[in-house]
Design an enzyme around this catalytic site. Sequence first.
Site, PDB file in Angstrom:
ATOM      1  N   SER A 133      -7.289 -13.431  -4.891  1.00  0.00           N
ATOM      2  CA  SER A 133      -8.302 -12.396  -5.616  1.00  0.00           C
ATOM      3  C   SER A 133      -8.329 -13.064  -7.008  1.00  0.00           C
ATOM      4  CB  SER A 133      -7.615 -11.128  -5.559  1.00  0.00           C
ATOM      5  OG  SER A 133      -8.584 -10.072  -6.246  1.00  0.00           O
ATOM      6  N   TYR A 166      -1.366  -4.661  -7.132  1.00  0.00           N
ATOM      7  CA  TYR A 166      -2.305  -5.397  -6.495  1.00  0.00           C
ATOM      8  C   TYR A 166      -2.541  -6.577  -7.052  1.00  0.00           C
ATOM      9  CZ  TYR A 166      -6.656  -7.315  -4.136  1.00  0.00           C
ATOM     10  OH  TYR A 166      -7.491  -7.955  -3.282  1.00  0.00           O
ATOM     11  N   LYS A 220      -1.121 -10.311  -5.705  1.00  0.00           N
ATOM     12  CA  LYS A 220      -1.990 -11.375  -5.497  1.00  0.00           C
ATOM     13  C   LYS A 220      -1.712 -12.601  -6.495  1.00  0.00           C
ATOM     14  CE  LYS A 220      -4.706  -9.634  -2.428  1.00  0.00           C
ATOM     15  NZ  LYS A 220      -4.576 -10.116  -1.159  1.00  0.00           N
TER      16      LYS A 220
END
Length: 282
Positions: A173, A186, A190
């Site tokens: 991402s 998150y 990532k």
Amino acid sequence: MSETTQDRFGAGGGLLSGMGADPGERPAAGFNEVRGDRLGGKVALVTGGGNGIGAAVARRLAAKGARVVLADVDDAAGKEVADEIGGVFTHCDVTRLEDNEAAVAVAAERYGRLDLAFLNAGISSGCGLGDDFDVRRYRLAMGVNLDGVVFGVHAALPALRAAGGGTIVATASMAGIVGIPHDPIYAANKHAVVGLVRSLGQDLQSSGIKVQGLCPSFADTAILGEGKAVLEQLGFPILDVSEVVDTFFRLLDSDGTGECWFVVPGRESQPFAFRRAPGPRA
């Protein structure tokens, strides 16, 4: 490693088994290449294949002649997409090593090989590190987004080596390249995926296995949840999933490895240019 995968592809699938490639070393000619315009007869495994980016990539892979194994925890959605594209569905919780190994075994049993592993399953954490911290959500997000890639690589390596090489693509991402204040957990997993891709790209070159990262910004998928309305109110552009799929096929055709391709509205996708870290002074 499961007995089925071991029997099909032999030992030596551990993450450290490819150590020894020098940075910048190119695979020798004759390795199995996975290119977007030469997918006939190739076998692809797609985790998180029942929805969003995974489903869209699976559809285009099949349209270009690949045989696709879809893996997902959403049985209904996964079976629907697999039936639509003439593929095979297998239930797979990517947080479980044995499920990843079983998904690779499905490719072996049905199609006899594996050429491409698209490790795409992902979720948001749904919590921060303050009063809203939820250890269950934290462990689930780390399990899906990071363990799912680590376990997927480990499971796929014996099959890719048996095929004479191949390609691994992991969905990271833009959150793996820049900070994401609203979801630091998150961003943490990532960033870890980005580091894994960059490291494995060098590690696996001598085996003829390319490792690439796909790094979209906010794409129009279910993972946005209620955040989609917020982004729209702020006027922040949201990627159409087709733009992410286009970049997926561009990175397949890249001669590089260990690259992390950004997908950002209004910009041409390409590998992110990481600055060299300062080395020690003598």
